[in-house]
Write an enzyme that holds these catalytic residues in place. Structure first.
Site, PDB file in Angstrom:
ATOM      1  N   LYS A 194      11.196 -21.250 -27.934  1.00  0.00           N
ATOM      2  CA  LYS A 194      12.366 -21.886 -28.571  1.00  0.00           C
ATOM      3  C   LYS A 194      13.344 -22.411 -27.518  1.00  0.00           C
ATOM      4  CE  LYS A 194      15.367 -18.425 -27.673  1.00  0.00           C
ATOM      5  NZ  LYS A 194      16.765 -18.449 -27.174  1.00  0.00           N
ATOM      6  N   THR A 251      19.265 -21.445 -31.408  1.00  0.00           N
ATOM      7  CA  THR A 251      19.243 -22.051 -30.077  1.00  0.00           C
ATOM      8  C   THR A 251      19.413 -23.561 -30.133  1.00  0.00           C
ATOM      9  OG1 THR A 251      17.869 -20.298 -29.146  1.00  0.00           O
ATOM     10  CG2 THR A 251      17.768 -22.426 -28.039  1.00  0.00           C
TER      11      THR A 251
END
Length: 336
Positions: A194, A251
């Protein structure tokens, strides 16, 4: 490991310090190991870590030291929160002082350059600990929000389900809800990948693109992560949960994300070296994109996002060229 005890956290960066608050709120005595003595002094005397979490008061049960043996004395749980690419070198020094019955918990999200090992694999190799003593915690964990005690959830993964449940109890705080899993591989790869997707999303933002673009990158990033993780043996459901989709959304969406912010600067035309020089914070995706790409190539998995992000980070391509290349890719063999 008991339901209550002493926890040592290495080291006192933003996430390590934030997690010390979680553990203290859950009833643990916590000692932060700080690489710099002045950071340990600030924590002990000012009850604050001004370099990484300014304005956040630390609980009384959190202390700090620069001494490795002091930090580990009596600790039945050792939490590692160092940058992933420096883990091995540090752990060689720390390992002899870790109790043989202590559980080692990784908060790190990366894949080691060269060896292509996940952090749990590095821990096992250096310490000799078995899988029942190694756990990972992953999820949407933006440090400042955790430190402010904003509600959040994460996954505690360990091959031994009973150990995962014990760690769950040790870090279940009023504002922090942990879930358990035995899919260590899936949690680690979701957390590492990620960061790379966050860099790509940040570049799109830095270039001035909107929600259609970022949503497209996030979705294809999840597909790319799942392709690699499942090929290596992860449970597909892990990638749909907190350690996969949850961490990815946080994120890629938040200005607090170091990887997204790093990507924004790349999109605005800064070089990797200029960004490194402007901050002491580590964007794990910039360090791990090449190792994740190598892991995908070794596994035979198509990884266009990792390939393009690595090219931009290394200076072989601009962010605009990356976006143009994404769109121009051959679509004949691609399905949703």
């Amino acid at each position: 490991m008991s339901r209550e005890g002493k926890v040592a956290i290495f080291s006192a960066g933003s996430w390590g310090t934030a997690f010390s608050i979680v553990l203290a709120d859950a009833g643990n005595d916590v000692t932060l190991w700080a690489r710099r003595e002045e950071v340990a002094k600030s924590i002990n005397e000012q009850r604050e870590n001004p370099d990484y979490l300014p304005g956040i008061e630390l609980p009384p049960s959190v202390g700090a030291t620069h001494d490795v043996e002091e930090a580990l004395d009596g600790a039945d749980m050792v939490v590692l929160a160092t940058p992933s690419q420096s883990l091995r070198g540090n752990l060689v020094e720390w390992a002899p002082h870790i109790r043989e019955d202590a559980v080692i918990v990784s908060l790190m999200k990366g894949v080691e350059l060269g060896s292509l090992k996940r952090m749990s694999e590095v821990i096992a190799e250096v310490t000799g600990a078995g899988p029942e003593r190694i756990a990972v915690i992953s999820g949407p964990n933006l440090a400042m929000e955790i430190a402010r005690r904003e509600p959040a959830a994460s996954v505690v993964a360990c091959a031994d389900e009973d150990v995962a449940k014990l760690i769950q109890q040790r870090c279940h705080a009023p504002a922090f809800r942990p879930y358990t899993s035995t899919d260590v591989l899936g949690c680690e790869l979701g957390g590492a990948y990620k960061n790379v997707v966050g860099l790509a999303v940040g570049m799109a933002v830095g270039l001035g693109f909107g929600d259609n673009t970022t949503a497209s990158v996030i979705t294809r990033g999840l597909a790319e992560t799942a392709r690699l993780a499942t090929r290596l043996g992860a449970n597909p459901l892990t990638l749909m949960g907190l350690a996969g989709l949850g961490d990815l959304v946080a994120t890629c969406s938040s200005p607090l994300s170091r990887n997204r912010s790093f990507g924004v600067k790349l999109g605005q035309g800064m070089t990797t070296e200029e960004i490194y020089a402007s901050t002491r914070q580590v964007a794990e995706g910039a360090k791990s994109c090449s190792s994740l790409l190598a892991l995908a190539e070794r596994t035979g998995v198509d990884a266009p996002i990792a390939h393009h992000v690595d090219a931009v980070v290394a200076g072989r391509m601009t962010a605009q060229q990356m976006m143009d290349s994404f769109i121009a890719r051959d679509t004949k063999a691609e399905v949703e």
